[in-house]
Design an enzyme around this catalytic site. Structure first.
Site, PDB file in Angstrom:
ATOM      1  N   PHE A 131       0.900  -1.080   0.199  1.00  0.00           N
ATOM      2  CA  PHE A 131      -0.119   0.092  -0.084  1.00  0.00           C
ATOM      3  C   PHE A 131       1.020   1.337   0.078  1.00  0.00           C
ATOM      4  CE2 PHE A 131      -2.357   3.494   1.797  1.00  0.00           C
ATOM      5  CZ  PHE A 131      -3.489   3.387   1.206  1.00  0.00           C
ATOM      6  N   ASP A 216       8.956   2.494   1.360  1.00  0.00           N
ATOM      7  CA  ASP A 216       8.027   3.438   1.998  1.00  0.00           C
ATOM      8  C   ASP A 216       8.042   3.170   3.355  1.00  0.00           C
ATOM      9  OD1 ASP A 216       5.537   4.522   2.781  1.00  0.00           O
ATOM     10  OD2 ASP A 216       4.526   3.681   1.054  1.00  0.00           O
ATOM     11  N   LYS A 245       3.076   9.591   8.439  1.00  0.00           N
ATOM     12  CA  LYS A 245       2.062   9.133   9.443  1.00  0.00           C
ATOM     13  C   LYS A 245       2.776  10.001  10.936  1.00  0.00           C
ATOM     14  CE  LYS A 245      -0.489   5.361   7.959  1.00  0.00           C
ATOM     15  NZ  LYS A 245      -0.187   5.080   6.621  1.00  0.00           N
TER      16      LYS A 245
HETATM   17  C1  LIG Z   1      -0.611   5.302   5.205  1.00  0.00           C
HETATM   18  C2  LIG Z   1       0.441   5.168   4.337  1.00  0.00           C
HETATM   19  C3  LIG Z   1       0.403   5.670   2.980  1.00  0.00           C
HETATM   20  C4  LIG Z   1      -0.424   6.781   2.596  1.00  0.00           C
HETATM   21  O1  LIG Z   1      -0.427   7.786   3.467  1.00  0.00           O
HETATM   22  P1  LIG Z   1      -1.486   9.125   3.305  1.00  0.00           P
HETATM   23  O2  LIG Z   1      -1.045   9.958   4.482  1.00  0.00           O
HETATM   24  O3  LIG Z   1      -2.861   8.456   3.892  1.00  0.00           O
HETATM   25  O4  LIG Z   1      -1.646   9.546   2.095  1.00  0.00           O
HETATM   26  C5  LIG Z   1       1.456   5.399   1.866  1.00  0.00           C
HETATM   27  N1  LIG Z   1       2.247   4.288   2.493  1.00  0.00           N
HETATM   28  C6  LIG Z   1       2.026   3.522   3.438  1.00  0.00           C
HETATM   29  C7  LIG Z   1       3.180   2.371   3.790  1.00  0.00           C
HETATM   30  C8  LIG Z   1       1.286   3.632   4.634  1.00  0.00           C
HETATM   31  O5  LIG Z   1       1.072   3.091   5.653  1.00  0.00           O
END
Ligand SMILES: *Cc1c(COP(=O)(O)O)cnc(C)c1O
Length: 386
Positions: A131, A216, A245
């Protein structure tokens, strides 16, 4: 307003993208309170955002101070905290340069643009069940077909390979591959931990093929796993990392960090809000708070592992996943009714991402309720197929 009034208004005026039940009005430390005065021990923590706990006094003070001094001025001017926060992130990560964003998905957009412009190549490789966000380029590299396919065709072209399989990445690389994108531990998938040598193997494959490695760390970063960044356990250096986050303790912000030799030049990228005064003040205060909490993450992690061991948990720092399946929402509802907030990630995987400030007695209280949920509802964890 009570919950009925809020629900009615929302049903009329809000696009119904989320399903929700509880009206929260206040938070402090590991707890939040609802409109009826019920208290919950919060193991969702704004989805791994509130790592310093709710309304940490040092972060609140930094935000209040900045809000009455200078709230916003755009990126056309210098402000004191932006470079200070960048310096801290560079020092902690071993990367060279920072570009700030407002969210995780924007950090991914920036990473994808940076990889494209600096390599001149177009395609990406990402992982099944990964994700990376909901904006179009990040979504193109997010696997879940239900949330991606209705919006296609999306750019960039992204090939998905099984997570944890370095050889599959090697086989998917073509002459047009700009970068490999992956999470060091998959969060939204339900805390999926790859084999120990995975990141090092992928690093080697990327080096040999001349392909960038984008990690990520939006969810795994900022101490969540017990290191500032999860890749530090693998003793590798990525080319680009993305953060968001926990970076601002709940004040929205993200960042993309890149190694020496990889940067946007003047005019190549931009943002009106990103890296603004309040966000950067919140970020600096957050790092100051987190630096005293990280050393204790492995111990707290072991405590969770011990207390939940009957359910075969996957535990990586303060990311905990339990495979439940269809009855995950029942477990979550039982826990909420008994004062503990937990979250069901993909595939019925229970996910716990508590504040890093959580105390031992709070961990015991939370695990007691979770264990009761399993026994009262006669739910057994699925034996892991992963
Ligand atoms: C939450 C998340 C995102 C997206 O972040 P948003 O601030 O909701 O756009 C991208 N990558 C990972 C691994 C995430 O957990």
């Amino acid at each position: 307003m009570n919950i009925t009034e809020v629900k009615e208004r929302e049903a009329t005026y809000i696009m119904p993208t989320f399903g929700r039940e509880i009206l929260l009005t206040r938070g402090e430390g590991s707890y939040v309170w609802d409109s009826e005065g019920n208290r919950y021990l919060d193991l969702v923590a704004g989805i791994a955002v509130c790592s310093t706990g709710h309304c940490h006094p040092a972060v609140v003070e930094a935000i209040q101070e900045q809000a009455k001094t200078l709230m916003h001025c755009s990126n056309l001017y210098y402000i004191p905290h932006q470079a200070l926060l960048a310096e801290k992130l560079v020092t902690l990560s071993g990367m060279a340069k920072v570009f700030f964003t407002n969210s995780g998905t924007e950090a991914m957009e920036a990473a994808i643009k940076l990889a494209r412009i600096r390599t001149g190549k177009h395609a990406f490789i990402a992982c099944e069940n990964g994700f990376h966000g909901r904006s179009c380029a990040a979504l193109a590299c997010t696997h879940k077909p239900e949330i991606r396919e209705p919006f296609g065709p999306l750019q960039p072209s992204c090939t998905f390979v099984p997570y944890g399989d370095a050889q599959a990445i090697k086989e998917a690389i073509t002459s047009d591959t700009a970068a490999v994108i992956l999470e060091p531990v998959q969060g939204e998938a339900g805390v999926i931990v790859p084999p120990l040598s995975y990141l090092a193997d992928v690093r080697k494959i990327c080096d040999e093929a001349g392909v960038l490695l984008i990690l990520d760390e939006v969810q795994t970063g900022m101490g969540r796993t017990g290191a500032w960044f999860a890749y530090q356990y693998a003793k590798i250096t990525p080319d680009i990392i993305t953060l968001a986050k926990a970076l601002g303790s709940g004040f929205p912000m993200g960042a993309v960090l890149a190694r020496e030799g990889l940067q946007f030049e003047k005019g190549e990228h931009g943002s009106t809000f990103a890296g603004g005064p309040i966000a950067c003040a919140a970020g600096c205060a957050t790092i100051n708070v987190l630096k005293d909490l990280i050393a204790d993450v492995p111990r707290k992690s072991l405590l969770f592992a011990e207390l939940l061991k009957a359910h075969n948990p996957r535990v990586y720092g303060l990311m905990i996943g339990i495979s439940i399946g269809d009855r995950c929402p029942d477990i979550a509802a039982y826990c909420a009714k008994h004062g503990v907030l937990v979250n069901c990630a993909a595939h019925g995987n229970l996910r716990l991402v508590p504040p890093l400030t959580i105390s031992d007695s709070e961990i015991m209280e939370a695990c007691h309720v979770i264990n009761e949920a399993f026994s009262s509802l006669s739910v057994t964890c699925k034996i892991d197929e992963i």
